[in-house]
Design an enzyme around this catalytic site. Structure first.
Site, PDB file in Angstrom:
ATOM      1  N   LYS A  33      12.672  -1.340   0.522  1.00  0.00           N
ATOM      2  CA  LYS A  33      12.314   0.045   0.180  1.00  0.00           C
ATOM      3  C   LYS A  33      12.545   0.955   1.393  1.00  0.00           C
ATOM      4  CE  LYS A  33       7.521  -0.953   1.418  1.00  0.00           C
ATOM      5  NZ  LYS A  33       6.205  -1.369   0.885  1.00  0.00           N
ATOM      6  N   TYR A 253       8.613  19.276  29.569  1.00  0.00           N
ATOM      7  CA  TYR A 253       7.649  20.164  28.890  1.00  0.00           C
ATOM      8  C   TYR A 253       6.221  19.807  29.286  1.00  0.00           C
ATOM      9  CZ  TYR A 253      11.282  21.780  25.643  1.00  0.00           C
ATOM     10  OH  TYR A 253      12.389  22.336  25.090  1.00  0.00           O
TER      11      TYR A 253
HETATM   12  C1  LIG Z   1       5.952  -2.712   1.393  1.00  0.00           C
HETATM   13  C2  LIG Z   1       5.314  -3.773   0.595  1.00  0.00           C
HETATM   14  C3  LIG Z   1       5.462  -5.116   0.958  1.00  0.00           C
HETATM   15  C4  LIG Z   1       6.107  -5.569   2.245  1.00  0.00           C
HETATM   16  O1  LIG Z   1       5.113  -5.487   3.249  1.00  0.00           O
HETATM   17  P1  LIG Z   1       5.422  -5.973   4.741  1.00  0.00           P
HETATM   18  O2  LIG Z   1       4.121  -5.804   5.447  1.00  0.00           O
HETATM   19  O3  LIG Z   1       6.467  -5.046   5.275  1.00  0.00           O
HETATM   20  O4  LIG Z   1       5.886  -7.358   4.645  1.00  0.00           O
HETATM   21  C5  LIG Z   1       4.969  -6.076   0.089  1.00  0.00           C
HETATM   22  N1  LIG Z   1       4.327  -5.723  -1.051  1.00  0.00           N
HETATM   23  C6  LIG Z   1       4.132  -4.437  -1.406  1.00  0.00           C
HETATM   24  C7  LIG Z   1       3.401  -4.122  -2.659  1.00  0.00           C
HETATM   25  C8  LIG Z   1       4.602  -3.418  -0.591  1.00  0.00           C
HETATM   26  O5  LIG Z   1       4.393  -2.143  -0.934  1.00  0.00           O
END
Ligand SMILES: *Cc1c(COP(=O)(O)O)cnc(C)c1O
Length: 356
Positions: A33, A253
């Protein structure tokens, strides 16, 4: 050409995926994702497509992008569908939606479908974002099966605190899950990266590794399994300017760093507009030609400054690693009050170069 770039090591990605499979002994759904946590979802999916049992993304837009790029593996939609009008596309592309709310069951009841769907039914075992409460779960399962439009339901839940040591919340959630599903005969899908790495007692047919694929340990403490991961992304740039300053000069800055002695400052072509965190404090390490030196002064939009007093060989054109195999993104994130997930997702403007 501006030398800032992100090198994406796709071989490391494949090795990390392999590790998720080996440690869990189960089918691993590669979570890609948010553009594969900033690593490039299409390129990552292509590197993994031969081995990956399935992919997971947040929403249908991300999933369609993968289909249009020629990815044929099953794709899990972690937040399911947002409107019932997505159901025909879900059917057409064989996506696996997560069902987390009663209105989604109603939408499936009403939908005109030609093929039965494969669904993942979400239990809220303690994360308290989405999912059915334990006492509603079995009913939701039965209702879905009764629609006659469902081929298979996989039981899914998500852990809130499996990255913590000395915390029994994962066990509590697991027991809640086992209790709520004890009458259901179906496959299960439970483990995110920290659960795969640190909680071998949690068993499920499918695991969902995300951050571990990218080689970044999800822990604030050293962890044996996580040590086998290889960082996938290297964020790098070069020194574009050098200046020698006497003691008592303020850099950048806000003047938040004042030289204590005669100091050799290097300017690196990377900044917060590229996704390097502006909150990185003085003394945050960066690697220059393989040697660690401290960041000094505030990170600007396009540049940052480092102290090269103890690195006389470094000069204009020297290679600088901001995170990668020498500088842990996990540790950098911790210094900045965030997590590596956010550093990766914030990557912008820099070209990504894919290496096999
Ligand atoms: C993003 C997500 C994962 C992956 O989690 P990680 O900590 O990156 O391994 C797994 N399950 C769900 C439902 C998620 O939203």
């Amino acid at each position: 050409m501006r030398p800032a770039q992100a090198i994406i090591d796709l071989k490391a990605l494949c090795n990390n995926y392999q590790l998720a499979q080996t440690i869990s002994g189960q089918k691993a759904i590669a979570v890609i994702k948010a553009d594969a946590y900033g690593h490039g979802s299409i390129e990552c999916a292509k590197a993994l497509e031969k081995n990956a049992s399935a992919f997971a993304v947040a929403c249908i837009e991300e999933a369609i992008e993968l289909r249009e790029a020629g990815i044929h593996n099953p794709i899990l939609l972690l937040e399911g569908f947002f409107e019932e009008s997505e159901l025909p596309l879900i059917e057409q592309h064989h996506f696996w939606p997560v069902i987390h709310s009663p209105w989604q069951i109603v939408a499936i009841e009403k939908a005109h479908l030609t093929k039965p769907l494969k669904l993942f039914l979400k239990l809220d075992s303690g994360m308290h974002r989405v999912g059915f409460f334990p006492d509603q779960y079995e009913k939701a399962y039965t209702q879905l099966m009764a629609t006659g439009k469902v081929a298979k339901i996989t039981l899914i839940t998500h852990f809130a605190r499996s990255d913590e040591l000395d915390c029994d919340y994962t066990q509590k959630q697991y027991q809640t899950f086992l209790q709520a599903t004890k009458n259901l005969k179906a496959e299960t899908c439970l483990c995110n990266s920290p659960t795969i790495l640190a909680h071998p007692e949690v068993k499920s047919d499918w695991v969902r590794p995300g951050i571990m694929l990218y080689g970044s340990p999800p822990f604030e403490f050293p962890q044996a399994q996580a040590e086998q991961l290889t960082p996938v992304m290297t964020l790098q740039s070069k020194i574009i300017s050098i200046r020698e300053l006497p003691a008592g000069e303020a850099i950048g800055y806000g003047g938040c760093f004042i030289t204590k002695q005669h100091t050799r400052i290097g300017v690196v072509a990377i900044g917060y507009a590229d996704g390097y965190p502006r909150l990185a404090p003085n003394n945050t390490p960066v690697a220059v030609d393989g040697k660690l030196v401290p960041l000094v002064g505030r990170v600007s939009m396009d540049m940052l400054t480092i102290d090269l007093t103890n690195h006389p060989q470094a000069g204009i054109g020297s290679q600088v690693e901001l995170w990668g195999k020498q500088i842990s993104a996990t540790k950098l994130a911790s210094l900045c009050g965030t997590i590596s997930y956010q550093l990766f997702c914030n990557l912008k403007r820099v070209p990504r170069l894919f290496a096999y």
